[in-house]
Design a protein around this motif. Structure first.
Motif: not given
Length: 551
Positions: A151-160, A400-406
């Motif tokens: 999906a080309g979401l590597q940049t968004q994942a890095q921002e998270v 239950a709780e978001p983490n570094a990966h989303g």
């Protein structure tokens, strides 16, 4: 894309020079002939770990060079420029040398490079799908990265990840502060005083050396003035000054040169000396005019040096380390919350948490949209891979709780056939089904790849017959968009190649060597017939092979 590969003394390859073409190239040969050695050698040039065992027996070192065309719009060109690798030409040359002890060196465009740099460059040039890719596909991290990559979401994942780290740092600081309130308060007070004192010194990098130079000059000003003036007198102001003597000497020789032209060589040497002596006199005069005795300034500098020495002794650093100490103290004070109180730190933490949750929410929305499209394409591909009625689902499971990966975990689920309940890929797929699903995922994910070259190393293991032919057609279609290289044992896949190479192993004088031959149409018929018929090849087998190629 990959244009050439040069291999020297690698495993069972003594010398190998290969030129690559566009489209879909297949690499075939007997088991153990060295097909995968080619991929391993290329991986070495791309920065993979090296071992002493890769050096061919009897050789002192192994060497692999891979040359790529680099498009003007490729992000690699900017990367090469930023890292001081020559990017003037539209090529990128990766070279790796491994000695018999296992030590290796890497080069990019002729300049020394770290393995991390070679891997980073390689990731922009080639995707290699290995024969055991279906095994790593069972890991949650791999599944998440595949979906994000598709999906080309590597940049968004890095921002998270970055926003989670920022929030977590503040969160841990607040917790630690609450647990150690008294100790933190004392440390913070001490740091605040230290920072204030160091700032008042107004001391920067290089200031100590400058102070020492000024002090030395002022402390010896009388000697400097006396010595400079004496030198100036000797050069120009005395009756027998050097400048006058050289000028006189040059004048005398100039009068004599008409009697003997050879004296011109002496004059040519003396004239530059005369000019340099005059320049030296001018510089000394300028120096003497600027230099003066300034006891007040000397006293001021000595007082400042005393203050700096006292601070250096107090904080147990060298004088020229005070500037760095200030930076470290300010950074530590920031970690402890700076001058702010607990309330202000709590506000910062809340703001960082809100920013992290917002980034995770946006990523979740994008992942859900991508997962739906990705799942449909894999499901459609499964219908052609002898899994009619089966389905694939890239499920997003809320955490239950978001983490570094989303805010969710990615889990690939599959129903191999119609009527089956979809379950985790790791639990419900057989070996053959897993291999086919893995191939479908790799092909679909590759269609949006950012790299120009795709390599598939025996990813078609565990399939055959009609499915193998479909796989070949899938790779052939992919070859219209990318440069595709596939190592295969299946004649159905080999027949779909635009080009075919054969790998053979030979033995001479007790030495085993691997060689690669580019096959023409007649040779391709023979090779595919071998793949179909085994040891004994009949005319019927050849006709079948020719028919497969004709398709």
């Amino acid at each position: 894309m990959l244009r050439s590969l040069s291999i020297r003394d690698y495993v069972i390859v003594d010398t190998l020079e290969l030129d690559f073409s566009d489209g879909f190239t297949v690499l075939t040969g007997e088991t153990g002939a060295g097909k995968s050695i080619l991929i391993d050698a290329l991986s070495l040039a791309l920065g993979e770990r090296a071992e002493a065992g890769v050096v061919r027996p009897g050789a002192s070192k192994a060497e692999v060079s891979a040359e790529f065309d680099v498009a003007k719009t490729s992000p690699l060109r900017d990367w090469l420029t930023q890292n001081d690798f020559n990017a003037a030409e539209q090529t990128c040359l990766l070279r790796r040398v491994v000695d018999a002890a296992g030590k290796s060196r890497g080069f990019i465009n002729g300049s020394a490079a770290t393995l991390a740099q070679m891997r980073e460059a390689g990731e922009m040039l080639i995707d290699i799908h290995g024969q055991h890719a279906h095994q790593s596909l069972l890991k949650s991290d791999v599944q998440r990265n595949l979906l994000d990559g598709y999906a080309g979401l590597q940049t968004q994942a890095q921002e998270v990840r970055a926003s989670h780290k920022a929030w977590n740092t503040l969160h841990q600081t607040r917790i630690a502060r609450e647990k150690n309130a008294a100790a933190f308060a004392a440390e913070r007070d001490g740091l605040q005083y230290q920072v204030k004192e160091l700032i008042s010194l107004n001391f920067s990098d290089g200031a100590w050396a400058e102070l020492q130079a000024d002090h030395s000059r002022l402390a010896h000003a009388a000697s400097l003035i006396e010595g400079a003036q004496q030198s100036l007198d000797e050069l120009e102001e005395n009756d027998n000054a050097l400048v006058s003597q050289v000028t006189s000497l040059t004048s005398k020789l100039s009068q004599l040169v008409e009697y003997d032209p050879q004296l011109k060589e002496v004059i040519d040497v003396l004239e530059p000396a005369q000019i340099q002596l005059q320049e030296a006199a001018y510089a000394l005069r300028h120096y003497v005019q600027k230099l003066d005795l300034d006891p007040a300034r000397l006293k001021e500098i000595e007082a400042r040096m005393d203050a700096i020495h006292n601070a250096a002794r107090k904080y147990r650093v060298k004088p020229d380390g005070l500037a760095a100490l200030l930076v470290q103290s300010q950074a530590r004070l920031e970690v402890l919350g700076g001058d702010e109180g607990d309330e202000e730190l709590g506000k910062k933490e809340s703001a960082a948490h809100a920013k992290f949750l917002d980034a995770a929410k946006k990523l979740s929305v994008a992942r859900k949209k991508a997962a739906k499209e990705f799942s449909k394409k894999i499901t459609d591909a499964m219908q052609t891979l002898a899994m009619e009625g089966g389905s694939f689902d890239a499920a997003l499971i809320d955490l239950a709780e978001p983490n570094a990966h989303g805010a969710e975990q990615i889990e690939f689920r599959v129903a191999a056939h119609k009527g089956m309940t979809a379950g985790s890929l790791a639990k419900v797929a057989s070996g053959g089904e897993l291999s086919r699903v893995s191939l479908a995922i790799q092909v679909i994910a590759s269609k949006v790849a950012a790299v120009p070259t795709l390599i598939f190393d025996e990813v078609d293991a565990g399939i055959g017959g009609r499915v193998a032919e479909i796989v070949g057609q899938m790779l052939q279609t992919l070859g219209k968009q990318f440069q595709v290289l596939c190592v295969t044992h299946l004649p159905q896949v080999a027949a779909c190649g635009d080009q075919q190479w054969s790998v053979a192993k030979s033995s001479a004088n007790g030495t085993v060597r691997s060689q690669i031959t580019t096959l023409d149409k007649k040779a391709r018929v023979e090779e595919i017939a071998r793949m179909l018929g085994g040891v004994k090849i009949t005319e019927t087998t050849r006709k079948h092979a020719a028919e497969m190629l004709g398709k």
